[in-house]
Design a protein around this motif. Structure first.
Motif, PDB file in Angstrom:
ATOM      1  N   PHE A 196     -54.981  18.796 -20.198  1.00 48.77           N
ATOM      2  CA  PHE A 196     -54.779  18.025 -18.964  1.00 48.77           C
ATOM      3  C   PHE A 196     -55.577  18.708 -17.855  1.00 48.77           C
ATOM      4  O   PHE A 196     -55.869  19.909 -17.943  1.00 48.77           O
ATOM      5  CB  PHE A 196     -53.298  17.977 -18.572  1.00 48.77           C
ATOM      6  CG  PHE A 196     -52.415  17.390 -19.636  1.00 48.77           C
ATOM      7  CD1 PHE A 196     -52.440  16.038 -19.916  1.00 48.77           C
ATOM      8  CD2 PHE A 196     -51.567  18.201 -20.379  1.00 48.77           C
ATOM      9  CE1 PHE A 196     -51.633  15.507 -20.912  1.00 48.77           C
ATOM     10  CE2 PHE A 196     -50.765  17.682 -21.371  1.00 48.77           C
ATOM     11  CZ  PHE A 196     -50.795  16.324 -21.649  1.00 48.77           C
ATOM     12  N   GLU A 197     -55.940  17.953 -16.827  1.00 49.78           N
ATOM     13  CA  GLU A 197     -56.572  18.572 -15.663  1.00 49.78           C
ATOM     14  C   GLU A 197     -55.652  19.673 -15.142  1.00 49.78           C
ATOM     15  O   GLU A 197     -54.439  19.499 -15.074  1.00 49.78           O
ATOM     16  CB  GLU A 197     -56.838  17.510 -14.597  1.00 49.78           C
ATOM     17  CG  GLU A 197     -57.694  17.975 -13.445  1.00 49.78           C
ATOM     18  CD  GLU A 197     -56.904  18.499 -12.270  1.00 49.78           C
ATOM     19  OE1 GLU A 197     -57.477  19.210 -11.427  1.00 49.78           O
ATOM     20  OE2 GLU A 197     -55.694  18.182 -12.191  1.00 49.78           O
ATOM     21  N   PRO A 212     -54.716   7.016 -21.256  1.00 51.99           N
ATOM     22  CA  PRO A 212     -54.522   8.333 -21.878  1.00 51.99           C
ATOM     23  C   PRO A 212     -55.802   9.084 -22.189  1.00 51.99           C
ATOM     24  O   PRO A 212     -55.757  10.269 -22.489  1.00 51.99           O
ATOM     25  CB  PRO A 212     -53.755   8.002 -23.158  1.00 51.99           C
ATOM     26  CG  PRO A 212     -54.149   6.594 -23.479  1.00 51.99           C
ATOM     27  CD  PRO A 212     -54.346   5.913 -22.157  1.00 51.99           C
ATOM     28  N   GLY A 213     -56.968   8.412 -22.129  1.00 55.05           N
ATOM     29  CA  GLY A 213     -58.219   9.115 -22.406  1.00 55.05           C
ATOM     30  C   GLY A 213     -58.323   9.449 -23.888  1.00 55.05           C
ATOM     31  O   GLY A 213     -57.775   8.741 -24.728  1.00 55.05           O
ATOM     32  N   PRO A 214     -59.007  10.523 -24.286  1.00 53.84           N
ATOM     33  CA  PRO A 214     -59.653  11.500 -23.404  1.00 53.84           C
ATOM     34  C   PRO A 214     -61.012  11.043 -22.898  1.00 53.84           C
ATOM     35  O   PRO A 214     -61.577  10.096 -23.424  1.00 53.84           O
ATOM     36  CB  PRO A 214     -59.811  12.723 -24.314  1.00 53.84           C
ATOM     37  CG  PRO A 214     -59.962  12.130 -25.684  1.00 53.84           C
ATOM     38  CD  PRO A 214     -59.121  10.889 -25.702  1.00 53.84           C
ATOM     39  N   MET A 272     -60.732  15.650 -21.722  1.00 54.14           N
ATOM     40  CA  MET A 272     -59.530  15.699 -20.891  1.00 54.14           C
ATOM     41  C   MET A 272     -58.599  14.532 -21.216  1.00 54.14           C
ATOM     42  O   MET A 272     -59.027  13.381 -21.275  1.00 54.14           O
ATOM     43  CB  MET A 272     -59.909  15.644 -19.408  1.00 54.14           C
ATOM     44  CG  MET A 272     -58.708  15.769 -18.467  1.00 54.14           C
ATOM     45  SD  MET A 272     -59.133  15.389 -16.736  1.00 54.14           S
ATOM     46  CE  MET A 272     -60.393  16.598 -16.425  1.00 54.14           C
ATOM     47  N   ARG A 273     -57.347  14.833 -21.431  1.00 52.58           N
ATOM     48  CA  ARG A 273     -56.344  13.790 -21.624  1.00 52.58           C
ATOM     49  C   ARG A 273     -55.903  13.248 -20.263  1.00 52.58           C
ATOM     50  O   ARG A 273     -55.833  13.978 -19.294  1.00 52.58           O
ATOM     51  CB  ARG A 273     -55.134  14.344 -22.377  1.00 52.58           C
ATOM     52  CG  ARG A 273     -55.444  14.857 -23.776  1.00 52.58           C
ATOM     53  CD  ARG A 273     -54.210  15.460 -24.415  1.00 52.58           C
ATOM     54  NE  ARG A 273     -53.135  14.482 -24.524  1.00 52.58           N
ATOM     55  CZ  ARG A 273     -51.849  14.792 -24.754  1.00 52.58           C
ATOM     56  NH1 ARG A 273     -51.511  16.080 -24.849  1.00 52.58           N
ATOM     57  NH2 ARG A 273     -50.935  13.869 -24.859  1.00 52.58           N
ATOM     58  N   SER A 299     -45.314  10.558 -19.344  1.00 49.62           N
ATOM     59  CA  SER A 299     -45.039  12.002 -19.401  1.00 49.62           C
ATOM     60  C   SER A 299     -44.425  12.399 -20.741  1.00 49.62           C
ATOM     61  O   SER A 299     -44.713  13.485 -21.261  1.00 49.62           O
ATOM     62  CB  SER A 299     -44.108  12.395 -18.250  1.00 49.62           C
ATOM     63  OG  SER A 299     -44.673  12.059 -17.007  1.00 49.62           O
ATOM     64  N   LEU A 300     -43.582  11.535 -21.287  1.00 44.16           N
ATOM     65  CA  LEU A 300     -43.046  11.809 -22.615  1.00 44.16           C
ATOM     66  C   LEU A 300     -44.174  11.898 -23.634  1.00 44.16           C
ATOM     67  O   LEU A 300     -44.176  12.781 -24.509  1.00 44.16           O
ATOM     68  CB  LEU A 300     -42.064  10.703 -23.021  1.00 44.16           C
ATOM     69  CG  LEU A 300     -40.767  10.601 -22.229  1.00 44.16           C
ATOM     70  CD1 LEU A 300     -39.952   9.388 -22.695  1.00 44.16           C
ATOM     71  CD2 LEU A 300     -39.917  11.874 -22.368  1.00 44.16           C
ATOM     72  N   ASP A 301     -45.152  11.006 -23.517  1.00 43.97           N
ATOM     73  CA  ASP A 301     -46.311  11.037 -24.410  1.00 43.97           C
ATOM     74  C   ASP A 301     -47.118  12.318 -24.198  1.00 43.97           C
ATOM     75  O   ASP A 301     -47.561  12.954 -25.160  1.00 43.97           O
ATOM     76  CB  ASP A 301     -47.182   9.820 -24.180  1.00 43.97           C
ATOM     77  CG  ASP A 301     -48.435   9.843 -25.042  1.00 43.97           C
ATOM     78  OD1 ASP A 301     -48.329   9.616 -26.252  1.00 43.97           O
ATOM     79  OD2 ASP A 301     -49.529  10.098 -24.486  1.00 43.97           O
ATOM     80  N   MET A 302     -47.326  12.696 -22.944  1.00 43.19           N
ATOM     81  CA  MET A 302     -48.081  13.907 -22.641  1.00 43.19           C
ATOM     82  C   MET A 302     -47.460  15.129 -23.299  1.00 43.19           C
ATOM     83  O   MET A 302     -48.157  16.034 -23.757  1.00 43.19           O
ATOM     84  CB  MET A 302     -48.127  14.136 -21.127  1.00 43.19           C
ATOM     85  CG  MET A 302     -48.892  13.111 -20.335  1.00 43.19           C
ATOM     86  SD  MET A 302     -48.757  13.466 -18.543  1.00 43.19           S
ATOM     87  CE  MET A 302     -49.180  11.875 -17.841  1.00 43.19           C
ATOM     88  N   CYS A 303     -46.139  15.150 -23.344  1.00 44.83           N
ATOM     89  CA  CYS A 303     -45.410  16.316 -23.840  1.00 44.83           C
ATOM     90  C   CYS A 303     -45.021  16.193 -25.314  1.00 44.83           C
ATOM     91  O   CYS A 303     -44.327  17.078 -25.852  1.00 44.83           O
ATOM     92  CB  CYS A 303     -44.159  16.553 -23.000  1.00 44.83           C
ATOM     93  SG  CYS A 303     -44.512  16.915 -21.267  1.00 44.83           S
TER      94      CYS A 303
END
Length: 341
Positions: free
Chosen positions: A156-157, A205-207, A212-213, A333-337
């Motif tokens: 992530f940034e 969601p990128g990247p 970068m995601r 955020s759940l996806d990010m984590c």
């Protein structure tokens, strides 16, 4: 020639002296206005004691985090400094113990830019602490460091990942402990800068080409808007549990967060800004007051999902009042984590 009382003044002195006098008056007015807007706060006068309570302060080894931890320890709480720099954390913990006489102050390693570190920290807390009454998500960075690092361990940034994603996961993993300790409080340190973020959060969601995601979730303003939205969504999801969640603007503070800007601004601009910070803005103790207020004041015991400045409820960015956007941020955020919906 001009005469003032018994003194004779030349035309040249008149034409130079008066503009300088008016310029001085103008600058004085500007300084007073800056002081009133940026350099004042309401100091927390609550007599609440915190014996038997446990608090975690991220970034508690410096700045307003350290001042917040100091005040909570003074009020009798068990305080855990969650920090990346263990040497500074050890020194801060010892200083707090000596100043308060409260030796129930601990420090633990936490790197919010690495979700593996966040998970290890939360696992340790959940396994060793019988209760958690205050979670103060305070740590943050304003700019990428000079070492060229721009991404977190999970790509992530760096600013957004540190200020928001790490705190989201930390809060999520400690939520059950907060619930069994209720009434308990979650406090997200944001900034008035979140109001300057004008566009809706883009959850692509990128990247991107750098790997970068979520490449459109970047920078300080965006991260601080997410902190406010996080508190609002938490308030909805924790309703009826006895756990509250609020966010705050601590004020414009003469703190270490400005150090990275020295290499990015001209010497004159940075010198002027440091003068303003040193003489017209808040020190770390003043900047900690709203965090302390939200942690201890009985008047906000049942207040949740709000944004505060100078220890009073304030207006947030309208996007932070968009419940659909807040829910979308939560799901992203759940996806990010790597958490299930």
């Amino acid at each position: 020639m001009w005469f003032f009382g018994d003194e004779e003044v030349s035309d040249g002195m008149y034409y130079v002296g008066y503009p300088l006098m008016f310029l001085g008056m103008y600058l004085l007015v500007v300084m007073v206005v800056i002081k009133l807007i940026w350099g004042t706060t309401r100091y927390c006068r609550s007599p609440t004691r915190l014996f038997g309570k446990t608090a975690i302060v991220t970034g508690g080894n410096a700045g307003i985090g350290k001042e917040t931890a100091l005040e909570l320890a003074f009020r009798g709480a068990r305080v855990i400094l969650a920090c990346r720099n263990l040497n500074k954390a050890k020194q801060a913990a010892q200083e707090i113990k000596e100043k308060t006489g409260n030796y129930n102050v601990d420090y633990q390693y936490l790197d919010l830019s690495d979700l593996t570190s966040v998970r290890k920290f939360a696992e340790h807390i959940n396994g060793s602490e019988p209760r958690l009454d205050l979670l103060i998500n305070n740590a943050g960075i304003a700019y990428e460091p000079e070492n060229g690092l721009t991404l977190t361990s999970q790509r992530f940034e760096l600013v957004f990942g540190t200020n928001y994603v790490g705190h989201f996961l930390l809060t999520y993993l400690l939520m059950d402990l907060l619930k069994i300790s209720s009434p308990s409080r979650i406090i997200n340190v944001s900034s008035f800068m979140h109001k300057l973020h004008r566009s809706a959060l883009d959850f692509d969601p990128g990247p991107n080409k750098e790997g970068m995601r979520y490449p459109n979730l970047v920078a300080y303003r965006c991260s601080k808007l997410a902190n406010v939205m996080h508190a609002r969504e938490l308030a909805k999801r924790l309703a009826g549990t006895g756990v509250t969640a609020n966010s705050l603007h601590p004020g414009v503070i003469n703190s270490e967060i400005w150090v990275p800007f020295k290499s990015r601004w001209t010497c004159l601009v940075f010198f002027v800004w440091k003068f303003i910070l040193r003489h017209l803005c808040l020190d770390n103790r003043g900047g900690a007051q709203t965090s302390i207020f939200l942690a201890v004041d009985k008047g906000v015991m049942s207040v949740s999902g709000k944004y505060f400045s100078r220890s009073v409820e304030s207006s947030e960015n309208k996007m932070a009042r968009d419940d659909v956007a807040c829910q979308r941020l939560w799901n992203a955020s759940l996806d990010m984590c790597g958490l299930s919906q």
